[in-house]
Every structure is written in C-alpha cells, then in structure tokens.
Design an enzyme around this catalytic site. Structure first.
Site, PDB file in Angstrom:
ATOM      1  N   GLY A  67       0.831  -1.195   0.000  1.00  0.00           N
ATOM      2  CA  GLY A  67       0.000   0.000   0.000  1.00  0.00           C
ATOM      3  C   GLY A  67       0.866   1.246   0.000  1.00  0.00           C
ATOM      4  N   CYS A  68       0.219   2.386  -0.277  1.00  0.00           N
ATOM      5  CA  CYS A  68       0.962   3.647  -0.359  1.00  0.00           C
ATOM      6  C   CYS A  68       1.464   4.082   1.015  1.00  0.00           C
ATOM      7  CB  CYS A  68       0.100   4.723  -1.012  1.00  0.00           C
ATOM      8  SG  CYS A  68      -1.588   4.829  -0.368  1.00  0.00           S
TER       9      CYS A  68
END
Lengths: 344, 344, 344, 344
Positions: free
Chosen positions: C152-153
């Site tokens: 994920g970011c």
C-alpha cells in the site's frame, strides 16, 4: 548538440531544464542564473534526484564573454522581457542560434512594440530576422532560422484555434472575442504578495483589461492570416491552478457555418501536427488532460440560436505555452523529428 | 416569523440554514430532507456547534400533508428542478408564501421552459403569479408576491451588470457575450465522479455550450429590459473554487461610450442598493472579496481600440447567487430592512 | 512482453496504463474494466492523444475464460480489495504471472487478514506464495516470484524510512508513531460525497483511527525486520492534494543516536537503490518534489532535547505507492533494469 | 469602548479588523499600518463594502506619541515578533490595556525566550505582568490583566486537548508527541517565494523540526499543568489550505484509560466553554467545520492495541488561533459575555 539555458530560475526555465535533461540528443553545456549562480541545480530544484543527469549540474553567472567559448550551438533564453534582447545579439554574432522565450523578438513592428511595451526596442534590426516560433504556422521558416521568438502562452492558445478559420476567411476577424483563464505559474516565480497561496486560492479575477501586452502578437498574427489589419478583444483571468490555460473564443461567421465545415478546415490544417488534438463538436477540453504535455486541444461549436462559432482550446502554459514549444522549435531547427523529448 | 426549509441537504439549502439560523426575526419551524430525515442537523453539518440555535434541530421527511399544520408562514424550497413545482402549489393554497431556489418558476413562457428544460411545466398557471426574485430589478413586485422564484447564480452575475445598460439603450443587446467561471459548489452536492476533488483540482473546463439552461432566464430578463427579443451568448466554465462566480461580458455600444457615462448609469441604478458595489473603471473584481457575502461587485472598461464595453462582476454563488438573495427577498416580502441577517 | 491490465478505471489502473504505454519492452495485450467495457480508452482518459500508442485501445470485460488465451505473460491487477483474489488463482494456474496492487496478498497470516479485513481470506494457500513487492526489501524474492503483492501507499512511505533502522536495532520498535498525510487520489475514484471537491478543498482531517487496515502489513514487515512482534501507532490524514503522501515518524533510540549514525545506516541500505533519495538532516522533503516520480525521499533529525529520532518521507501515492512500484517489480521479475519506463 | 489595531496589514490584523468592525460594543479609534498609512482600508481589503462601518476608515502610521492622545482604552497589537514589545510599554504606561498577538509576552522565563528566539527579551520586566491569553485556562487572570499575550495558533490547538488530561495526571507528559498541519495563512502575508501559490499548491511538507519556536510556550504551559518540567515532541507541517490547523497527539496513559474516562475529564473541563466542542470517540474533526469560527473541536480515541491515547483537534488559525481568541480575551477583560462579536 551542446546547448545553454540562460536564466533558468523561473518556471519556464525550470521546465526547459527538466525536459532538455531528458532529450536524447542534447548535452547541457551551460545553465545560468544570476540568483542561483554557484549553487547545484539539485539544491534549487527538489525534483532533481541523485540519479538524474542533472545531479551534478551547477548554475553559473550569465556571462556574455564566456558563453561563446563553451562550444554551444544553441542558447535558450528564459529571461525577463527586455533582458533577452541584450543577450541575443552577441550570441548570434558568434554563430550561436537563439531560442528566446521572452516577448523581445515576437513583434515585427517597433512601433507596435513601443505602444504595448512602453519603451523603444533595444535592437530593432533583429526583429526582421526573428521567426515567430509557432511550428503549426511557421514550421518552414523555423527550420532555417537563427533566432526564434517563442510565442506567449495566451497567444498560442488563441492563435491555434483561430488561424485556420481566419485564413479560410470563415470568420469575421473584427468579431473575435477571446476569454482566457490562466494558472498562476503564468505570472512567473515572483515574490509578489498578490501571487501568494492565500491570495490566489479561492480567488478568481480578470486582469490586464483591455490592453494586455500579448494582444500585440495575437493581432500581428491574425492580421497576417487575415490579410488585413485586425483588432482583437482579449480578456485574461487568473484562476487557482498551478498550470494550464483555457481559452474560449466567440466569433461571427462570414457565411453560414456548420460544425462539419469548421471541422474540415481544422483537419486540413492540423492532421499532420502531432501536438494538436481536435476534440470536435461534442467533447469539451479540460486543462487537466494536457497538463505536463506539449499538446494543445481544440473543440468547437456553432450556436444555431445566434449563428456564432465558439472555439475552445486548452494547453499547459509551461509546455506548449513555453518550454515545450521552444524544444519543438529546436528540434525543427535541427531537422529532427519535432517530437523528440516531448512525449506523446 | 415561522419558516420551513424544504430540502436542506444540498449546498444552497445548507447555506439557507446557516443564515436563517442567525436571522433575528426568524423561527425555524421545519427542516426537511429525504436523505437525512430523522438525523440531527448537527450530525450532518459539522459547522453546527453545541451552542448554536440549531444544536437540537432535526431533519424531517418533506410531508405535504404535515407542512401546513405547523403554523409556517414561509417555505424556502431548496429542491431539485422539477421537484419544487410539486410543493409550491399545495403550500400556496394553504396561504404559505413560497421562496423557491430552483428554476421551476423563473420562466414566464411555458414554451421557453419546455425548450430549455425538455419537458412540459407541471403547473404553468403558477408561472404568471411568480415574481423573479432579483431585488435590484423587482423590489416592488417582490414586496407583494406570494411566490418568488430566485434567480440562478449565473443569471444574477450577468443581469446585474447588464440590466442598467440595456434599459438605458446604451449597448446593442444582440452583441452581448458573457463568459462566466463558477466554483464547484454551483454543480450541487452530487455523488458524481466528475465532481470529485481529484477531477476538479488542477482542472478548468468550459461546459454546457452553447445552450445552457440558465440562458432561458437571462434572455427573458434582457428581453424585458430591451423591449425586444434578445439572444445572448453565454459560456460557463468550471474552475477549482469552492464558491464564487466571475463573469466578464463584452458588448458593443449603441453610440460611443465612456467609462464615465457607464458609471453614471450604474450609480443611478444602484446607489441605493446595499448589496451592489461599483468598483469603477480601475479596480478589478475578485471572488475572494465577496465570498460568504451577499454582495455583487461590478467593474467596467471601455476598450478604446475596439469600441466595446467590458463589464465584470463577481458574487458568491451560494449567497447572492442563491441563499442570500432568497433571504433578501424574504426580508422584502415582510417589509423589513432587506439586509437583515445578511451582514454588510 | 505481452501484459494485461485488469481493472483500469481507478486511479492506480489509470497510472499503470499511462506508464506501461511508454514502457519500451511492453505490449498491452488486454485492458479490462467492467464499467468501461466497449469504450475506447481515449474516450475515458482525456490525456490519451491521437498520436499515443493507446489511441485505439479499447476496454474489454474482465473475462477469466478469455484472458489466458491472449498470450499474456503478466497480469497487473488493479481491482478492489477482495476481487483481486478471484482473478489471481486461475491466472497463475495458466502460468501467467500476477502483480496485484490490492491488499489481497500482502498479509501472510490469514488470522491477521481476518482481523483487519473482517472476512476470511478466499485463497489462503496463495498467501505463502506471494512476495511483498517492496523492491528495496525483497528484490531477490521478487525476481523469482510468480505472484507479487504490491505494498500500500502508506506502508511504502512508512517502511522505507523504518526498515533499515529497525534491522540495525537502532530504534525501539514499540515506540514507533507514524503520522501520514495523503492526497485524495489515495481514496480511489469513487462517487462518494465525502470525496467531492467542495468537501475536500479547504478541508483536512484525520481518519481511520486507530486501526487503519494498512497497519496489518506495516506491522508484519516491521515485525519481520525486528525479529519480534511489534505494534505500530499510525495516524492517517486526508489533505487537499491530488497526489502525494507525507509521513513523519517519531521513535525512541535504543542507544544514543546521531544524525550521522542514522545517515550511515541509510546510506548502507539505500545507496544502490535508484528510487530512494536521502535528503539528510538539513533538508525537508516536499511531496511536490516527487509528484509523478517513482522516487521516495527520506530525511531525518535527532531531537537533542527529547532524544527521539524523527524520520520524514514523501512519495507519490500513485507511483512509488502503487503503479510505479508495480512496474519496478515487473522489471525485476523480468531480470531487466528496474528503472525501465520509470524516469529518473 | 474605543480601541486601536496596531499593525493591521497581516492576516491576523485583517481578521481582527473584520471582526471588531462587527463588534457591537467597539469603536475603532485607530488603525495603523506602516505599509498602508494614508490609504483607505477599503482600498487595501476588497471585502470592505461601501455600506460597511469600515468604508471610510484610513490607515495611519503607528505613532507612539499620538496613540495615547486618541482616547483609546485598548490596543490590539498585530505586529511582527520583536516589534510588539516596543509598543506595549509606553501604551501600558498611559493606562491603555494591551492585547498582543505576537510571541513577545508569552514566555515567562527570559532564558527560555532567549533560547528559542535567539535574542534577549527587550522588556523582561513586563513578562511577569502579562497573562497568557487562553481563556479556557486563564479566564480569571485575563479578566483583571492589563497585558494579555495571545497564544500562538499551534499552541492553542495542542494545549486545549492536552491540559485537562495533564492536569488530571492521566497521561505521561514525557510521552506527548504532537503532529500539526497548518494552512498557509499561518506563515503570514510575506512576499516570500516559498509561499507562492505554485509552491504551496500540490505541496505538503514538514518544517521547523525539531525545535519550532512555539514549543517554548507549549512546554511552559504543559509544565505548569503537570507540576514538573516537561519536554514535548512537536512536528508542524504546511498543507495547501488557506486557513485551519489539525493537530493529532499521541500519548501514553499513566494508568489504563477508556474513552469514557477521557470524556469525563473533558466534559468536566470544558462544558462551560462555549468555544470548545467535544466530538467524542467516534466523530473526526475537520478544519472545514471550524473555518471562520472561534470554535476549537476535540476528539479522542484509546488504541486498545498499543494502550496509547490519541487526541485530535481542529481550529481556524486566524480565529481561535489569533484574532478570535484576542477578542474573546478582550470581552473577558471588559467583564462582557466572552462570545460577543464571535458568532456561535
């Protein structure tokens, strides 16, 4: 091909630097900035990573005595209006070709220059030699020019949709009314309270009415295309965008028009131009579609209720409106594919 | 004075609620929203603090059977176009005055309504009774109306600068070209991908060309003022603002004009209007100056090169363009100072 | 190398499409979207010009029966969490390698997955086979993986500054407190009122406290690096940016630290990683420096008053936080230079 | 009550002017600005309409010889740090009460002042007389003060959620870590390239780490509340908002805590404070809910996985963080309802 960027601390100069660094046929011979001389470019521009070809480039003082000795074949001038003219003459004398992003060499008539810029042109003799750097209109002349004057961002967004219709005598040139919206980078990187975030965010405002300086080059080019003296109405606005220009133009047709007849003229004019995209009579242009691209997009309508034709265009003021267009000219001047280093 | 706000989940309804809560002569008798019925207003709108008079107000279902029994003298309708018409008739029959913020009662001619809104008007009989709620033009009629149709935000921004000059026969009405820029709240609180932050931020785009629905009311009012049928050119744009409209209008004068003669007409028309500010021929309007205010500001120029007159206006689309104007009408309908609850 | 992008209507899928179209070693074999099936990509995404290699590409339905017959070697899944798992298994069975941008294969422990995602994992057997697609931590495993689960970011922005210091036992892992700010594209292209321009502009807000789903992968990776079970504190915030994540982490050192000793560990860990830029102990990271880039930038401080170490990172959530990282993994899986198609 | 605003060209001074103009018990005796002396306020601030009480107000030079002769009872100083101290002394000597919005009188210990502000305090004798203008903490002292030092915007957002819990010995003060996000108006109206629209839009960045000046007053007040010397961790960030601060604080509890026990302490502390809104343990604060309001909003969580307590607050940096708080103090100093002129 060894080149110099003279005056690279503003937004246009920065954009030039970013794109020329990725250009496969270019070697950056010199990067000048009075303000940043002695600093590494990567200390000034945070987007330059350690693995960038620019990682170790330094700004130097713009030194007219030194520049010609660096083996440079081209100089891109990203200087304030008025300053560029001082640099062009000595560079040209040494055989260095000049691509100027300022307004200094765009106007052919020194009287018009004086009227709009409020002072005498410093080297009027050069005005005749310069070519207006709008490739879609002057590709051949650009290819053999030594001095190219890149158009302003507003003029590019206004001339691209207008020129084919004016040349085809389809619209009454005296009826042209252009409204433009510009992002804030168009005003330059100036420490000016009016350009602060808090002053521009949640703000939108017209300015420069009625006689914005860019009118001079717009009218010059429309006059050439029309074959008669033309006066244009132009209303610029500042809106809270980083980059982008939207232009909406209204004009009266000479004879009755259809969207198809307008479309035919546009396709005939632009189908070989890779940086023009014709959106037709149903889609709307949006600056976000052309941000960071060298593309200008054009859409049109004919208002059956009023008879007027409506032209819309968008472009990125720092790319097709400045640095990208300069590089497109540069490629043409070298006889290369004009899209090198400019993406799709 | 006990009032209802019918349909308060959109931006205009929210703004009405915020301002009527501070109005010293108003008691909120009913607040409806299909979407939020049963919820506390303070759970929906984060700006309602614990010490607000709205702290304990709840949304109810909009119930036409119930509304008349609540002792309400006025109903503000902030409903979608088409829905408002269903509510107005039964409310008026019970003697409740109606201030409608939708487009349902703005157009006098059912044929024009059908042309622009693509369906038959549901209660054409009411069109004759409604008064167009632009106080600067219809103050007397508003003062004795039972049904007021508040103008759209774009029409307010276009009519206020145009009406005095059209009435004075100073400009050729067929030459009028209006360009407007609107903040995103003008599109309503709709779960629409095109209105997402990422789609609107760093975006600017024309839309609704050439026949935006608001043209119907703009042309109706300009036609009335001109005494002859008029067609207007109107180009709306969406820009990344929360609130605000900028309008720039170009028109040709009937006879030669000066900024002073334009100014005289404006001062004669508006000097008693507390919500109009005349900026003259040197300053520029900016939406940030009127954000959250009920003021419209007007500036003008005469272009000596083209002869055209340039009119600029700004207003807050949710205040002078919607809720504020509605409250101004409401004050007038009650014979009160029209500025109550509207600040300076 | 023929590839498919499955689910390309969201922001990550769009970014994948934009970058893979420019990748010199890639042929786009298939582009799917339930929502847009049958449409030309250039009618959905305005940035696709007529001269783009994507000019004539069409979206198709995501059809698991058809995909394997297209001669595709790799499939990029840009699908919602939960949907990706359905696609991975049949694709892998046909020998197609899978690079998944969802959260479906990031968590090794099905119990942790259930705790954070509130349902049983649909294909737990695949969890063991998947490799966590953070090249700076798992380059070798990625190079021989058939299923890569891109981080994920938020996790990328938190793990990159933390992992080297945790591995070196320099900070007490139980003391880690990460605050992150995300642009709105991180929330996806969803028609959700809370993500409208007017709701996000001039807004900033924490959310997802205290148990944001991304904690599961952050803690899994920090636990691995620390060699002991770790619980992290993580506070995400939504701010009015299109793209970008800023993370600021506070932690207590195990023994006394200096900025130089932190710097040494970082340089040892990252000097060969072209997409990590170490800003040191004087400069500050800014998301605008990494927008549209695959670079993550890291800066650090030691607070002599409190003894704590402060780590800062920035990245573009759609590039190093999603599509760029996926392509970096893809390059590694092919044994190519990991920067192909990703700029500098 | 006749008052002066000294130094009204910055954002805090402008906000003071806007709000004091609407205050029913205030007469504006004097408005100074070096930069704008001689100009009408309405020529500088576009929001001042023709019907505003400020329509004819002019800026004057700040003249210490003249100020006392104007019959002013109160002076609000909205001057840069360091300049305010020069004005306070002579004003106080003439019996004029002073409400200072700068940092000059917030710090009791001249040594702490020197450490954080890097110079000797010019009038250390006044430090003892000044009262820290946080009404929720010092209402009684403010009511009889002659010199009130209004807290900074960050300190207000950090102290309001922390003080009740620190006083109740519920959290370990050495464990406090505060992360704050500020809109750009917090940096002042300065012609600084780093604050330009283009530099701040699509940008977010930490700064001032680890020793931001506001730490001095935060630690002073937490130390007082804790009864022991405390060091705080504080990380400010600049985000693209016009106005607003979001603060998220993590701390370790002394003994096990629940959201209910935290809530009880907050309700006991703040239930009589009209400008504090307690959002509880489910809602999230959002700066847009308090923009243009004097309200601070507080929410909290207890993380069952880590045991830490998470406190969140929002306020408008120009209102509760500056001008609104100053007016709240002013009302208290006069024995009036503290909310006069400040809305709900």
């Amino acid at each position: 091909m060894k080149i110099a960027i003279v005056g690279a601390s503003g937004y246009s100069g920065e954009e030039l630097l970013k794109r020329l660094a990725e250009h496969p046929l270019v070697e950056l011979g010199c990067l000048t900035s009075r303000q940043h001389a002695g600093k590494k470019a990567s200390d000034v521009f945070g987007w330059i990573g350690d693995h960038s070809p620019l990682a170790n480039v330094e700004f130097t003082e713009p030194d007219l005595a030194l520049l010609p000795s660096l083996g440079i074949a081209f100089a891109f001038l990203a200087l304030p209006h008025g300053v560029a003219a001082e640099f062009a003459s000595p560079l040209l004398e040494r055989g260095i070709k000049v691509i100027d992003l300022s307004a200094d060499f765009r106007i052919k008539d020194p009287g018009v220059y004086r009227y709009f810029y409020k002072h005498e042109h410093p080297v009027p003799a050069l005005l005749k030699k310069s070519v207006y750097g709008l490739p879609e209109a002057y590709r051949d002349q650009i290819s053999c020019a030594a001095l190219v004057a890149c158009p302003g961002c507003y003029p590019t967004s206004i001339l691209l949709p207008l020129l084919p219709l004016v040349r085809a005598r389809m619209i009454r040139s005296s009826s042209i009314i252009a409204n433009s919206l510009s992002g804030v980078s168009g005003a330059g990187r100036k420490a000016d309270v009016d350009l602060l975030f808090v002053e521009c965010n949640e703000s939108a405002r017209p300015y420069g009415l009625p006689g914005h300086r860019h009118l001079s080059e717009i009218e010059q080019e429309i006059t050439n295309a029309a074959g008669q003296q033309v006066r244009i109405q132009f209303a610029p606005h500042l809106i809270p965008l980083n980059r982008g220009i939207v232009t909406t133009i209204h004009a009266e047709p000479v004879d009755e028009l259809t969207v198809d007849s307008v479309g035919e003229v546009y396709h005939a004019a632009y189908d070989r131009d890779r940086f023009i995209r014709l959106l037709g009579s149903h889609r709307y242009p949006d600056v976000k579609d052309v941000a960071f691209s060298n593309r200008a997009e054009i859409a049109w309508r004919v208002d059956s209720r009023t008879g007027r034709v409506i032209l819309m265009s968008v472009l990125d003021n720092l790319v097709k409106g400045a640095a990208g267009q300069a590089i497109q000219c540069f490629n043409i001047m070298n006889g290369w594919d004009e899209g090198i280093g400019l993406g799709t």
